[in-house]
Design a protein around this motif. Structure first.
Motif, PDB file in Angstrom:
ATOM      1  N   UNK A  25       0.821  -1.220   0.000  1.00 36.35           N
ATOM      2  CA  UNK A  25       0.000   0.000   0.000  1.00 36.35           C
ATOM      3  C   UNK A  25       0.850   1.264   0.000  1.00 36.35           C
ATOM      4  N   UNK A  26       0.490   2.214  -0.840  1.00 38.11           N
ATOM      5  CA  UNK A  26       1.234   3.475  -0.946  1.00 38.11           C
ATOM      6  C   UNK A  26       0.615   4.585  -0.106  1.00 38.11           C
ATOM      7  N   UNK A  27      -0.584   4.358   0.413  1.00 42.74           N
ATOM      8  CA  UNK A  27      -1.283   5.367   1.201  1.00 42.74           C
ATOM      9  C   UNK A  27      -1.997   4.682   2.365  1.00 42.74           C
ATOM     10  N   UNK A  28      -2.222   5.438   3.429  1.00 42.65           N
ATOM     11  CA  UNK A  28      -2.917   4.890   4.594  1.00 42.65           C
ATOM     12  C   UNK A  28      -4.310   4.413   4.216  1.00 42.65           C
ATOM     13  N   UNK A  29      -4.931   5.070   3.255  1.00 41.44           N
ATOM     14  CA  UNK A  29      -6.292   4.693   2.844  1.00 41.44           C
ATOM     15  C   UNK A  29      -6.348   3.304   2.209  1.00 41.44           C
ATOM     16  N   UNK A  30      -5.211   2.802   1.752  1.00 43.58           N
ATOM     17  CA  UNK A  30      -5.184   1.485   1.107  1.00 43.58           C
ATOM     18  C   UNK A  30      -4.980   0.352   2.107  1.00 43.58           C
ATOM     19  N   UNK A  31      -4.739   0.666   3.380  1.00 46.46           N
ATOM     20  CA  UNK A  31      -4.524  -0.371   4.392  1.00 46.46           C
ATOM     21  C   UNK A  31      -5.833  -1.109   4.640  1.00 46.46           C
ATOM     22  N   UNK A  32      -5.774  -2.429   4.620  1.00 52.67           N
ATOM     23  CA  UNK A  32      -6.985  -3.238   4.746  1.00 52.67           C
ATOM     24  C   UNK A  32      -7.167  -3.752   6.168  1.00 52.67           C
ATOM     25  N   UNK A  33      -8.396  -3.761   6.621  1.00 52.05           N
ATOM     26  CA  UNK A  33      -8.852  -4.463   7.833  1.00 52.05           C
ATOM     27  C   UNK A  33      -8.511  -3.757   9.145  1.00 52.05           C
ATOM     28  N   UNK A  34      -7.432  -2.990   9.192  1.00 54.19           N
ATOM     29  CA  UNK A  34      -7.018  -2.354  10.453  1.00 54.19           C
ATOM     30  C   UNK A  34      -7.737  -1.013  10.610  1.00 54.19           C
ATOM     31  N   UNK A  35      -9.046  -1.070  10.817  1.00 52.62           N
ATOM     32  CA  UNK A  35      -9.881   0.130  10.776  1.00 52.62           C
ATOM     33  C   UNK A  35      -9.546   1.124  11.876  1.00 52.62           C
TER      34      UNK A  35
END
Length: 351
Positions: free
Chosen positions: A37-47
């Protein structure tokens, strides 16, 4: 003037060659790096983690951070993505990334980290900045010696105006309390199966990977919440099978998961109450090259699901599995450990 600035044929050819070389270099990257992931918005599941870090990007102060949780859940990717969102083009100047399993001694804290932390942001950027600090990333911080952690504590205190620290570890209990008390702790959870499946489908589509749904389910199950491991297995399977398509057997072979039939045969040999039968089965397992550590991991699930065992018997076997795992990590002989485990299960099943 327009003719003066018009690129020549040689310039166009050079740019095309550079773009082709960059594309080839990108194609040679491991997929775990290519699709990081290049951005925090692309991080999955770790809401919860993402929600807090987004506020840091929009203007809130960034604290010292401690990321902990199982491997392959996005800890390193998250801090790198946050750093890119914060610093943009200045990322390379503002971030010092160290792997504490390699650079783990007190000398590293006194030299590399301390010297980098003492640099002011103005000396790096030459002007005002909305985020006037640097970030030191210490990956696998639970491998640092106690002396190095003690030295790091003092550096974190003195350089708080110029530098933020992000410690990444699998086991938060191995970090000394004076450091954990100075950090905001973020726990990373194993990725849910649906999130893993979405990401793996995305990678498979981008790389034109042919994989059946059953094989994808097997890949998700074998990776046990570790997305990095799953993507690596997917790339390996694709290199092996190419356009033929990836099947369940291919996934089991690459991941090193022992076939269910082998686990069943091991349990059946214990039911026979025959030492010779057990010995033959263990020798077959060893001859096939199946690792004992993988066998006990799968055998644990088998034992828990067995209705023929009482709770006390399951407790005895589970305790033996834990002792065996510790012995194997210390270098014990696999054959002797499997025989010891098998005889204990025999006793519990046949008494």
């Amino acid at each position: 003037m327009e003719a003066f600035f018009k690129p020549t044929a040689a310039t166009i050819a050079k740019r095309a060659a550079q773009a082709k070389a960059a594309q080839e270099a990108d194609d040679l990257k491991p997929w775990i790096e290519k699709y990081r992931p290049k951005s925090v918005r692309e991080i999955a599941h770790q809401d919860e983690v993402v929600a807090v870090l987004k506020k840091c990007i929009t203007g809130a102060d960034v604290p010292n951070m401690l990321f902990y949780g199982p491997p392959g859940t996005g800890k390193t990717s998250t801090i790198l993505a946050l750093s890119r969102d914060l610093f943009g083009q200045k990322f390379r100047d503002r971030v010092l990334e160290l792997n504490a399993s390699d650079d783990r001694g007190i000398a590293v804290v006194r030299e590399k980290i301390k010297n980098f932390a003492q640099l002011t942001v103005s000396s790096l950027s030459g002007g005002k900045d909305p985020h006037p600090f640097k970030i030191v990333i210490l990956d696998e911080a639970d491998s640092m010696t106690k002396a190095a952690q003690q030295a790091l504590r003092r550096t974190m205190e003195k350089q708080t105006k110029n530098t933020r620290f992000c410690l990444i570890c699998n086991y938060v209990t191995r970090i000394i309390p004076p450091i954990t008390s100075r950090c905001s702790k973020f726990r990373f959870k194993p990725l849910a199966e649906d999130d893993q499946r979405k990401r793996l489908n995305f990678v498979a589509e981008k790389e034109s990977v042919k994989i059946s749904e059953t094989a994808l389910d097997a890949l998700v199950k074998c990776s046990v919440g570790d997305l990095r491991r799953a993507v690596t297995f997917l790339q390996t399977a694709h290199r092996l099978k190419g356009q033929d398509g990836i099947a369940v057997d291919d996934i089991l072979e690459i991941t090193g998961v022992i076939p269910e039939s082998v686990i069943k045969d091991f349990v059946k040999s214990c039911y026979t109450n025959s030492f010779e039968k057990l010995r033959e089965t263990v020798e077959d397992v060893s001859a096939e090259g199946y690792p004992a550590s993988q066998l006990i991991s799968q055998l644990h699930d088998e034992v828990v699901a067995m209705d023929s065992l009482s709770d006390d018997q399951k407790c005895e076997i589970t305790e033996k599995l834990a002792v065996m795992d510790c012995c194997l990590n210390d270098g014990a002989d696999e054959y002797l450990q499997l025989m010891s485990l098998g005889t204990l299960i025999q006793q519990q099943l046949c008494t």
